[in-house]
Scaffold this active site. Structure first.
Site, short mmCIF file in Angstrom:
data_model
loop_
_atom_site.label_atom_id
_atom_site.label_comp_id
_atom_site.label_asym_id
_atom_site.label_seq_id
_atom_site.Cartn_x
_atom_site.Cartn_y
_atom_site.Cartn_z
N LYS A 180 -9.16 5.05 -6.12
CA LYS A 180 -9.24 5.78 -4.99
C LYS A 180 -10.33 6.91 -5.10
CE LYS A 180 -5.17 3.45 -4.48
NZ LYS A 180 -4.73 2.50 -3.79
C1 LIG Z 1 -3.46 2.19 -4.52
C2 LIG Z 1 -2.11 1.87 -3.43
C3 LIG Z 1 -1.01 2.31 -3.66
C4 LIG Z 1 -0.47 2.65 -5.03
O1 LIG Z 1 -0.92 3.28 -5.66
P1 LIG Z 1 -0.60 3.79 -7.44
O2 LIG Z 1 -1.05 5.19 -7.51
O3 LIG Z 1 -1.38 2.94 -8.20
O4 LIG Z 1 0.78 3.69 -7.49
C5 LIG Z 1 0.13 2.08 -2.63
N1 LIG Z 1 -0.56 1.88 -1.54
C6 LIG Z 1 -1.55 1.71 -1.17
C7 LIG Z 1 -2.14 1.06 0.34
C8 LIG Z 1 -2.88 1.46 -2.12
O5 LIG Z 1 -3.83 1.30 -2.09
#
Ligand SMILES: *Cc1c(COP(=O)(O)O)cnc(C)c1O
Length: 404
Positions: A187
């Protein structure tokens, strides 16, 4: 030629110094850095409350609990998302009910929601996929009329904006009831792993703080600072969903970089649109009058008749890594049970299995889109390489790559 990266976190001296500062402070688990990160994050997105946790998955779990999702409830969501979205619903003992996405945006199709509502529906969990805001205004409207809570999976959407009330507002104010962010390295803002809940509800914010730390009535920061002896108690079942001060210190530095990072990605995305405009059959990301993505990913639709895997392989052979379209949870073995494969359970579409008529656009989005490289420090040359490799990828092998 040297391969280019697909994505990479931007971490530098500032983050190293911040982590060292947290280490040297002697307080490394959830403490003052977490509190400061929460304040700064809340201010950035414009939210009344922000609560840091260990991941977006943990945030989704707590958000669903806060709005009362429990065993035998149904939550309307999309299959076309990272699997954590649907998993969090199952952690509550509830059933994800999948609705389809719009072809243009890859986001929840609001016109599919009402049909999926049953007496057991408790909430809607929508996703701002790859950073592109979903039609949250329409979704909240449907939710309000049906008496359903709306939770935003904003894992990808830090810095994304929508136009509401005559101005641009960042995702996470929130526009639904609770928004959940991720700080995974994929992210835009990363703390290694980490997540954040934002809400306007002081009551839910208190719940999150209790639940993330084992349901402990008195946080350890308070006990440590107290001149008199305090015995904590545990009034409710909690979890260990804490963020550490080491992570939060890094997150605070990441947040400072974000405005420049967003500006850079917007420039790169605009340039991709120019470079790819005359490749026949390619679907470029939509320009929405009411939404600005943070460009976490640059997603294109493939021309009819070209093979996704072969395209990705030819690009990789040219040193250009790509990713396939976002997955669909209902096609995974862990969802190969009719109970949650498709909106209305087993039906004429033949769920469970690899194919579901009701989720046609979701499956198409997974199979017919790819994500192109986009990362901090990407140069014009790198982008030119991606565009020309893409133009070459669909020509019969061995022919000239000249475009007149
Ligand atoms: C990355 C992601 C998650 C999970 O995030 P984490 O911090 O790894 O638990 C959940 N939903 C979406 C749409 C994502 O892209």
């Amino acid at each position: 030629m040297k391969p280019i990266p697909f994505a990479r976190p931007e971490l530098g001296k500032a983050e190293q110094a911040a982590a060292a500062r947290a280490l040297a402070s002697g307080w490394i688990t959830q403490g003052p850095e977490v509190a400061a990160f929460e304040r700064e994050f809340a201010e950035f997105v414009g939210a009344p409350h922000a609560c840091a946790v260990s991941s977006a998955t943990a945030a989704l779990h707590l958000a669903l609990r806060a709005v009362g999702v429990g065993p035998h409830d149904e939550v309307i969501t999309v299959s076309h998302s990272f699997i954590a979205t649907a998993n969090a619903i199952r952690y509550c003992g509830a059933r994800p009910v999948f609705v389809d996405v719009e072809r243009r945006t890859g986001n929840m199709d609001p016109t599919c929601i009402e049909r999926a509502i049953t007496p057991n529906t408790r909430a809607i969990l929508c996703v701002h996929q790859l950073g592109l805001p979903c039609d949250i205004a329409a979704i909240v409207d449907i939710g309000r009329r049906a008496g359903l809570a709306v939770i935003e999976d904003a894992a990808c959407a830090v810095g994304s904006e929508i136009f509401v009330n005559g101005r641009w507002e960042r995702i996470g104010r929130p526009h639904g009831d609770i928004a959940c962010f991720s700080f995974h390295p994929r992210k835009l803002v990363t703390t290694g792993d980490g997540g954040m809940l934002t809400t306007a509800s002081a009551k839910w914010n208190e719940r999150f703080r209790l639940w993330r730390q084992h349901g402990m009535s008195v946080p350890d920061t308070v006990r440590h600072g107290s001149p008199s002896i305090i015995f904590e108690d545990y009034p409710v079942l909690g979890f260990n969903y804490r963020m550490t001060d080491l992570q939060a210190a890094v997150g605070r530095e990441q947040l400072k970089r974000l405005p420049a990072l967003l500006a850079d990605r917007r420039r790169r995305a605009a340039r991709y649109a120019e470079l790819l405009a005359d490749i026949p059959g390619v679907d470029l990301p939509p320009a929405l009058a009411w939404a600005r993505t943070n460009w976490q990913s640059y997603r294109i639709g493939l021309p009819d008749g070209v093979d996704q895997r072969a395209t990705m392989q030819r690009l990789l052979d040219d040193g250009i890594p790509t990713r396939r379209g976002v997955m669909c949870a209902h096609r995974e073995a862990s969802y190969g049970d009719a109970d949650w494969s498709c909106g209305a359970g087993p039906g004429p579409c033949g769920c469970p299995g690899a194919h579901c008529e009701r989720l046609r656009e979701s499956e198409r989005a997974q199979d017919r889109t790819i994500l192109l490289p986009l990362y901090p420090g990407m140069t014009d040359d790198d982008q030119d390489r991606v565009a020309s490799a893409l133009a070459r990828a669909w020509q019969p092998q061995g022919t000239s790559s000249c475009r007149v």
